[in-house]
Design a protein around this motif. Structure first.
Motif, PDB file in Angstrom:
ATOM      1  N   GLY A  26       1.960  49.342  49.082  1.00  0.00           N
ATOM      2  CA  GLY A  26       0.861  48.866  48.252  1.00  0.00           C
ATOM      3  C   GLY A  26       0.182  49.940  47.439  1.00  0.00           C
ATOM      4  N   ARG A  27      -0.105  51.068  48.020  1.00  0.00           N
ATOM      5  CA  ARG A  27      -0.788  52.134  47.319  1.00  0.00           C
ATOM      6  C   ARG A  27       0.079  52.735  46.219  1.00  0.00           C
ATOM      7  NH1 ARG A  27      -4.100  56.730  50.581  1.00  0.00           N
ATOM      8  NH2 ARG A  27      -5.934  56.525  49.289  1.00  0.00           N
ATOM      9  N   THR A  28       1.345  52.936  46.476  1.00  0.00           N
ATOM     10  CA  THR A  28       2.270  53.486  45.488  1.00  0.00           C
ATOM     11  C   THR A  28       2.432  52.517  44.316  1.00  0.00           C
ATOM     12  OG1 THR A  28       3.460  54.583  47.285  1.00  0.00           O
ATOM     13  CG2 THR A  28       4.563  54.451  45.156  1.00  0.00           C
ATOM     14  N   LEU A  29       2.560  51.242  44.607  1.00  0.00           N
ATOM     15  CA  LEU A  29       2.676  50.243  43.551  1.00  0.00           C
ATOM     16  C   LEU A  29       1.422  50.226  42.690  1.00  0.00           C
ATOM     17  CD1 LEU A  29       4.305  47.956  42.280  1.00  0.00           C
ATOM     18  CD2 LEU A  29       3.226  46.394  43.895  1.00  0.00           C
ATOM     19  N   PHE A  30       0.265  50.349  43.293  1.00  0.00           N
ATOM     20  CA  PHE A  30      -0.991  50.375  42.553  1.00  0.00           C
ATOM     21  C   PHE A  30      -1.025  51.555  41.581  1.00  0.00           C
ATOM     22  CE2 PHE A  30      -5.371  52.002  42.317  1.00  0.00           C
ATOM     23  CZ  PHE A  30      -5.965  50.932  41.657  1.00  0.00           C
ATOM     24  N   PHE A  31      -0.625  52.760  42.032  1.00  0.00           N
ATOM     25  CA  PHE A  31      -0.630  53.933  41.167  1.00  0.00           C
ATOM     26  C   PHE A  31       0.401  53.838  40.047  1.00  0.00           C
ATOM     27  CE2 PHE A  31      -2.657  56.148  44.878  1.00  0.00           C
ATOM     28  CZ  PHE A  31      -3.871  56.327  44.260  1.00  0.00           C
ATOM     29  N   VAL A  32       1.538  53.216  40.316  1.00  0.00           N
ATOM     30  CA  VAL A  32       2.557  53.032  39.277  1.00  0.00           C
ATOM     31  C   VAL A  32       2.027  52.087  38.204  1.00  0.00           C
ATOM     32  CG1 VAL A  32       4.838  52.044  38.805  1.00  0.00           C
ATOM     33  CG2 VAL A  32       4.529  53.595  40.732  1.00  0.00           C
ATOM     34  N   VAL A  33       1.377  51.020  38.589  1.00  0.00           N
ATOM     35  CA  VAL A  33       0.815  50.068  37.629  1.00  0.00           C
ATOM     36  C   VAL A  33      -0.293  50.739  36.816  1.00  0.00           C
ATOM     37  CG1 VAL A  33      -0.520  47.922  37.425  1.00  0.00           C
ATOM     38  CG2 VAL A  33       1.466  48.013  38.923  1.00  0.00           C
ATOM     39  N   ILE A  34      -1.146  51.515  37.439  1.00  0.00           N
ATOM     40  CA  ILE A  34      -2.220  52.215  36.729  1.00  0.00           C
ATOM     41  C   ILE A  34      -1.633  53.218  35.739  1.00  0.00           C
ATOM     42  CG2 ILE A  34      -4.124  53.862  37.006  1.00  0.00           C
ATOM     43  CD1 ILE A  34      -4.871  51.030  37.763  1.00  0.00           C
ATOM     44  N   LEU A  35      -0.636  53.983  36.147  1.00  0.00           N
ATOM     45  CA  LEU A  35       0.000  54.959  35.261  1.00  0.00           C
ATOM     46  C   LEU A  35       0.645  54.272  34.057  1.00  0.00           C
ATOM     47  CD1 LEU A  35       0.813  57.936  34.805  1.00  0.00           C
ATOM     48  CD2 LEU A  35       2.919  57.417  36.042  1.00  0.00           C
ATOM     49  N   PHE A  36       1.343  53.170  34.287  1.00  0.00           N
ATOM     50  CA  PHE A  36       1.961  52.425  33.196  1.00  0.00           C
ATOM     51  C   PHE A  36       0.898  51.905  32.230  1.00  0.00           C
ATOM     52  CE2 PHE A  36       3.442  48.376  31.426  1.00  0.00           C
ATOM     53  CZ  PHE A  36       4.546  48.827  30.708  1.00  0.00           C
ATOM     54  N   THR A  37      -0.209  51.406  32.750  1.00  0.00           N
ATOM     55  CA  THR A  37      -1.281  50.881  31.911  1.00  0.00           C
ATOM     56  C   THR A  37      -1.911  51.994  31.063  1.00  0.00           C
ATOM     57  OG1 THR A  37      -1.746  49.220  33.607  1.00  0.00           O
ATOM     58  CG2 THR A  37      -3.448  49.583  31.942  1.00  0.00           C
ATOM     59  N   VAL A  38      -2.119  53.166  31.653  1.00  0.00           N
ATOM     60  CA  VAL A  38      -2.710  54.279  30.907  1.00  0.00           C
ATOM     61  C   VAL A  38      -1.767  54.719  29.781  1.00  0.00           C
ATOM     62  CG1 VAL A  38      -3.355  56.718  31.085  1.00  0.00           C
ATOM     63  CG2 VAL A  38      -4.182  55.091  32.782  1.00  0.00           C
ATOM     64  N   VAL A  39      -0.478  54.830  30.074  1.00  0.00           N
ATOM     65  CA  VAL A  39       0.489  55.224  29.043  1.00  0.00           C
ATOM     66  C   VAL A  39       0.523  54.182  27.933  1.00  0.00           C
ATOM     67  CG1 VAL A  39       2.950  55.561  28.592  1.00  0.00           C
ATOM     68  CG2 VAL A  39       1.895  56.659  30.563  1.00  0.00           C
ATOM     69  N   LEU A  40       0.490  52.922  28.273  1.00  0.00           N
ATOM     70  CA  LEU A  40       0.498  51.849  27.278  1.00  0.00           C
ATOM     71  C   LEU A  40      -0.761  51.895  26.413  1.00  0.00           C
ATOM     72  CD1 LEU A  40       2.034  49.329  26.278  1.00  0.00           C
ATOM     73  CD2 LEU A  40       0.641  48.005  27.860  1.00  0.00           C
ATOM     74  N   LEU A  41      -1.920  52.106  27.017  1.00  0.00           N
ATOM     75  CA  LEU A  41      -3.165  52.159  26.248  1.00  0.00           C
ATOM     76  C   LEU A  41      -3.209  53.377  25.326  1.00  0.00           C
ATOM     77  CD1 LEU A  41      -5.806  51.024  28.885  1.00  0.00           C
ATOM     78  CD2 LEU A  41      -5.028  49.778  26.880  1.00  0.00           C
TER      79      LEU A  41
END
Length: 162
Positions: A26-41
């Motif tokens: 769960g924690r790793t998936l959360f950080f991957v989603v956050i990183l992807f969102t930051v790169v996209l923004l």
């Protein structure tokens, strides 16, 4: 001889994969989603700023009173260009021509005896007539020494008339 268990680090068959080592918690998936969102923004922000900068650089089609007046052409008047003196070139040395004027510095063609060359009044540099006419229609200076011909237009006309 060594036993199969002691010879290698890998235990088990090559065809069997242990899925427990490849689980995303769960924690790793959360950080991957956050990183992807930051790169996209960041990517969207950079594309937007690029679009805004390009749009601001375009000249506006509307006419306003704050626009700069149109620049006058940089070349010489056609009548002045036609009025420049033309002489016959002689390799023996001519007092009317700048010393060492043996080739056109525009086209790099060597002058031949009896060839018509155009002489600029201020600096006495000589060129093929077609070459210098094309140059002077776009520029108002000597191609070789950059002496301005436009500032002394009246003087040049007086020299031509004489």
């Amino acid at each position: 001889m060594s036993t199969p268990d002691s010879s290698g680090i890998f235990h088990g068959h090559y065809t069997v994969l242990d899925d427990k080592e490849f689980q995303v918690k769960g924690r790793t998936l959360f950080f991957v989603v956050i990183l992807f969102t930051v790169v996209l923004l960041v990517t969207v922000f950079l594309l937007y700023t690029r679009w805004v900068c390009r749009r601001r650089r375009r000249p506006s089609n509307s006419s306003s009173s704050s626009e700069a007046p149109p620049q006058k052409p940089r070349g010489l008047d056609a009548a002045l260009i036609r009025g420049l003196p033309i002489i016959l070139y002689h390799s023996s040395g001519d007092s009317d021509v700048e010393a060492g004027c043996g080739e056109c510095s525009i086209c790099l063609g060597v002058f031949e005896d009896g060839e018509k060359v155009k002489v600029l009044p201020q600096c006495r540099h000589c060129y093929h007539s077609d070459c210098v006419d094309t140059w002077l229609s776009a520029q108002s200076s000597c191609p070789l020494c950059r002496t301005s011909l436009q500032s002394n237009t009246d003087d040049a006309l007086q020299i031509i008339v004489q």
